[in-house]
Design a protein around this motif. Structure first.
Motif, PDB file in Angstrom:
ATOM      1  N   THR A  33      20.532 -31.673 -29.506  1.00  0.00           N
ATOM      2  CA  THR A  33      19.358 -30.921 -29.946  1.00  0.00           C
ATOM      3  C   THR A  33      19.539 -30.425 -31.372  1.00  0.00           C
ATOM      4  OG1 THR A  33      18.940 -30.248 -27.671  1.00  0.00           O
ATOM      5  CG2 THR A  33      17.839 -28.984 -29.387  1.00  0.00           C
ATOM      6  N   LEU A  34      20.696 -29.879 -31.673  1.00  0.00           N
ATOM      7  CA  LEU A  34      20.969 -29.390 -33.020  1.00  0.00           C
ATOM      8  C   LEU A  34      20.895 -30.540 -34.023  1.00  0.00           C
ATOM      9  CD1 LEU A  34      21.776 -27.161 -34.983  1.00  0.00           C
ATOM     10  CD2 LEU A  34      24.159 -27.518 -34.297  1.00  0.00           C
ATOM     11  N   GLU A  35      21.532 -31.640 -33.711  1.00  0.00           N
ATOM     12  CA  GLU A  35      21.524 -32.797 -34.607  1.00  0.00           C
ATOM     13  C   GLU A  35      20.100 -33.272 -34.887  1.00  0.00           C
ATOM     14  OE1 GLU A  35      23.300 -37.328 -34.917  1.00  0.00           O
ATOM     15  OE2 GLU A  35      23.694 -36.143 -33.131  1.00  0.00           O
ATOM     16  N   ARG A  36      19.285 -33.355 -33.862  1.00  0.00           N
ATOM     17  CA  ARG A  36      17.901 -33.826 -34.023  1.00  0.00           C
ATOM     18  C   ARG A  36      17.031 -32.845 -34.798  1.00  0.00           C
ATOM     19  NH1 ARG A  36      18.618 -35.313 -28.637  1.00  0.00           N
ATOM     20  NH2 ARG A  36      17.414 -33.507 -27.966  1.00  0.00           N
TER      21      ARG A  36
ATOM     22  N   THR B 127      17.412 -24.665 -34.987  1.00  0.00           N
ATOM     23  CA  THR B 127      17.565 -24.242 -33.595  1.00  0.00           C
ATOM     24  C   THR B 127      17.977 -22.780 -33.637  1.00  0.00           C
ATOM     25  OG1 THR B 127      19.900 -24.767 -33.402  1.00  0.00           O
ATOM     26  CG2 THR B 127      18.348 -26.551 -32.850  1.00  0.00           C
ATOM     27  N   PRO B 128      17.787 -22.051 -32.562  1.00  0.00           N
ATOM     28  CA  PRO B 128      18.173 -20.639 -32.566  1.00  0.00           C
ATOM     29  C   PRO B 128      19.665 -20.413 -32.829  1.00  0.00           C
ATOM     30  CG  PRO B 128      16.759 -21.106 -30.693  1.00  0.00           C
ATOM     31  CD  PRO B 128      17.093 -22.432 -31.329  1.00  0.00           C
ATOM     32  N   TYR B 129      20.468 -21.417 -32.570  1.00  0.00           N
ATOM     33  CA  TYR B 129      21.913 -21.259 -32.701  1.00  0.00           C
ATOM     34  C   TYR B 129      22.507 -22.045 -33.878  1.00  0.00           C
ATOM     35  CZ  TYR B 129      21.287 -25.523 -30.001  1.00  0.00           C
ATOM     36  OH  TYR B 129      20.852 -26.745 -29.567  1.00  0.00           O
TER      37      TYR B 129
ATOM     38  N   GLN C 160      26.473 -21.766 -34.963  1.00  0.00           N
ATOM     39  CA  GLN C 160      27.348 -22.943 -34.877  1.00  0.00           C
ATOM     40  C   GLN C 160      27.932 -23.283 -36.249  1.00  0.00           C
ATOM     41  OE1 GLN C 160      28.626 -24.858 -32.570  1.00  0.00           O
ATOM     42  NE2 GLN C 160      27.596 -24.024 -30.795  1.00  0.00           N
ATOM     43  N   HIS C 161      27.163 -23.084 -37.294  1.00  0.00           N
ATOM     44  CA  HIS C 161      27.635 -23.397 -38.635  1.00  0.00           C
ATOM     45  C   HIS C 161      28.720 -22.428 -39.092  1.00  0.00           C
ATOM     46  CE1 HIS C 161      27.561 -23.743 -43.062  1.00  0.00           C
ATOM     47  NE2 HIS C 161      27.306 -25.010 -42.801  1.00  0.00           N
TER      48      HIS C 161
END
Length: 115
Positions: free
Chosen positions: A45-48, A67-69, A73-74
């Motif tokens: 999901t993050l990648e897309r 994305t909300p996260y 994550q970064h």
């Protein structure tokens, strides 16, 4: 017999600007592609969510993940990721790909100047 060429500065500057915008587009897409190989991946999901955008009037490019996260994550260096995936998935390639992105912009400007 000498050959004369007329200088049309405004047209040339316009072509340079077009080349810069095209180059920024190519460079941003390059950064997006490289960063996608590093994005932490679970369900992709993050990648897309990654997108490259260019503001032509300001001649600025951006790559973002929505994305909300994405920011967590970064920035969170203590999370464990699959092999080859990491935090700083955008920051790190921004630095390592800088020369490539500059070359991509310069190539587009040169291309417009030849055309």
């Amino acid at each position: 017999m000498p050959v004369y060429r007329q200088w049309n500065g405004s047209r040339i500057l316009g072509e340079i600007r077009v080349g810069q915008v095209q180059g920024l587009t190519v460079a941003a897409e390059h950064l997006l592609q490289v960063s996608r190989t590093l994005v932490p991946i679970d369900e992709a999901t993050l990648e897309r969510s990654g997108v490259a955008s260019v503001d032509a009037s300001e001649r600025r490019a951006a790559v973002s993940y929505d994305t909300p996260y994405a920011v967590i994550q970064h920035e969170e260096l203590t999370y464990r990721h699959d092999p080859g995936r990491q935090a700083k998935y955008l920051e790190q390639p921004f630095h390592t790909e800088k020369n490539t992105m500059i070359a991509l912009v310069a190539a587009e400007v040169r291309r417009k100047m030849r055309g």
